[in-house]
Design an enzyme around this catalytic site. Structure first.
Site, PDB file in Angstrom:
ATOM      1  N   GLU A   1      -4.250   2.011  -7.216  1.00 13.04           N
ATOM      2  CA  GLU A   1      -4.458   3.096  -6.418  1.00 13.04           C
ATOM      3  C   GLU A   1      -3.362   4.064  -6.575  1.00 13.04           C
ATOM      4  OE1 GLU A   1      -6.558   1.532  -2.849  1.00 13.04           O
ATOM      5  OE2 GLU A   1      -4.615   1.395  -2.121  1.00 13.04           O
TER       6      GLU A   1
ATOM      7  N   HIS B   1       0.978  -1.272   0.085  1.00 13.11           N
ATOM      8  CA  HIS B   1       0.145   0.061   0.084  1.00 13.11           C
ATOM      9  C   HIS B   1       0.790   1.222   0.026  1.00 13.11           C
ATOM     10  CE1 HIS B   1      -2.828   3.149   1.273  1.00 13.11           C
ATOM     11  NE2 HIS B   1      -3.739   2.139   1.002  1.00 13.11           N
TER      12      HIS B   1
HETATM   13  C1  PEP Z   1      -6.847   3.089   0.430  1.00  6.68           C
HETATM   14  O1  PEP Z   1      -6.042   3.933   1.151  1.00  6.68           O
HETATM   15  O2  PEP Z   1      -6.736   1.897   0.118  1.00  6.68           O
HETATM   16  C2  PEP Z   1      -8.094   3.910  -0.116  1.00  6.68           C
HETATM   17  C3  PEP Z   1      -8.519   3.283  -1.406  1.00  6.68           C
HETATM   18  O3  PEP Z   1      -8.501   4.954   0.416  1.00  6.68           O
HETATM   19  P1  PEP Z   1      -9.709   5.971   0.245  1.00  6.68           P
HETATM   20  O4  PEP Z   1     -10.867   5.200  -0.366  1.00  6.68           O
HETATM   21  O5  PEP Z   1      -9.831   6.621   1.423  1.00  6.68           O
HETATM   22  O6  PEP Z   1      -9.099   6.965  -0.703  1.00  6.68           O
END
Ligand code: PEP
Length: 243
Positions: A168, A98
């Site tokens: 992400e 992450h």
């Molecule tokens: C995450 O940190 O994996 C994430 C998706 O956070 P958010 O949905 O708050 O952007």
């Protein structure tokens, strides 16, 4: 379709019980056939999530996912948690790499590769997060960055083990900003072409307003949700909005 609730370092024991009570009663479980929900609580809450899932006979619908694991199986690493322990608690998957771990805990691709390898040894699903930061997006070299992050998986290409990817974009996490559908599609297609057999989730400010559009894209196999998964009503509405 896979939906992961990443609770990060939020929720104590009481919050968890309140969340689960509401969430379980809000959901129409029979309607969820193709969907798997993964809850990713902090380590000390894992056992209680497991108890609640068992008590409500929701084992086929809900899985437990850890937010991290150590890169060694056991040893003198005070304060750390290994896949061996997670496996013994009924955890089926682990979020690896992450951006918060890469940025705040200096996780490198070498460490991430070891963690993935440990998950595979213990028959757990590694969920490898990847994504560019805002500077990389603006400079236009985001696909190179992404390629260097997902290329870790080349060492596992011959291994027939389930691995999940999660795109992400760092600038979308917790910011309320999301890439356009075309931008998301471009990255997912790029990675799908490299790893056609792997599922790819999208994560970064998913919420009730955008989840259905984003998760309906062709090359998306689910979502990783942080902030909007903390409240049972919001998380349940997102799940109910997915067509
Ligand atoms: C995450 O940190 O994996 C994430 C998706 O956070 P958010 O949905 O708050 O952007």
């Amino acid at each position: 379709m896979i939906i992961i609730a990443n609770w990060k370092m939020n929720k104590d024991f009481k919050d968890l019980e309140r969340f689960m009570d509401s969430f379980i009663s809000l959901q129409s479980w029979e309607a969820i056939s193709d969907l798997k929900i993964f809850f990713s609580p902090s380590f000390p809450l894992i056992n209680e999530v497991r108890n609640i899932i068992n008590y409500n006979s929701l084992n086929s619908k809900i899985r437990i996912c850890a937010q991290n694991c150590h890169h060694e199986i056991d040893g003198a690493f005070t304060g750390e948690v290994s896949v061996k322990v997670l496996d013994s608690l009924g955890v089926s998957s682990v979020i690896i790499g992450h951006s918060e771990r890469r940025n705040y805990f200096n996780e490198t691709n070498d460490i991430i590769e070891k963690k993935i390898s440990n998950c595979i040894k213990y028959d757990m699903i590694p969920i490898l997060c990847f994504g560019e930061n805002l500077n990389e997006r603006k400079k236009g070299n985001y696909l190179n960055v992404i390629e260097s992050q997902v290329n870790i998986l080349n060492s596992f290409k011959k291994i027939d083990h389930e691995i999940i990817l999660a795109y992400e974009p760092v600038w979308a996490i917790g910011s309320g900003l999301t890439p356009s559908l075309d931008e998301i599609n471009e990255v997912h297609l790029f990675v799908k072409n490299k790893f056609p057999k792997l599922k790819i989730l999208y994560g970064g400010s998913l919420n009730l307003n955008n989840a259905n559009d984003i998760l309906s894209l062709n090359n998306i196999d689910g979502g990783l949700i942080g902030g909007a998964s903390l409240d049972p009503y919001s998380f349940s509405s997102i799940i109910r909005s997915i067509k």
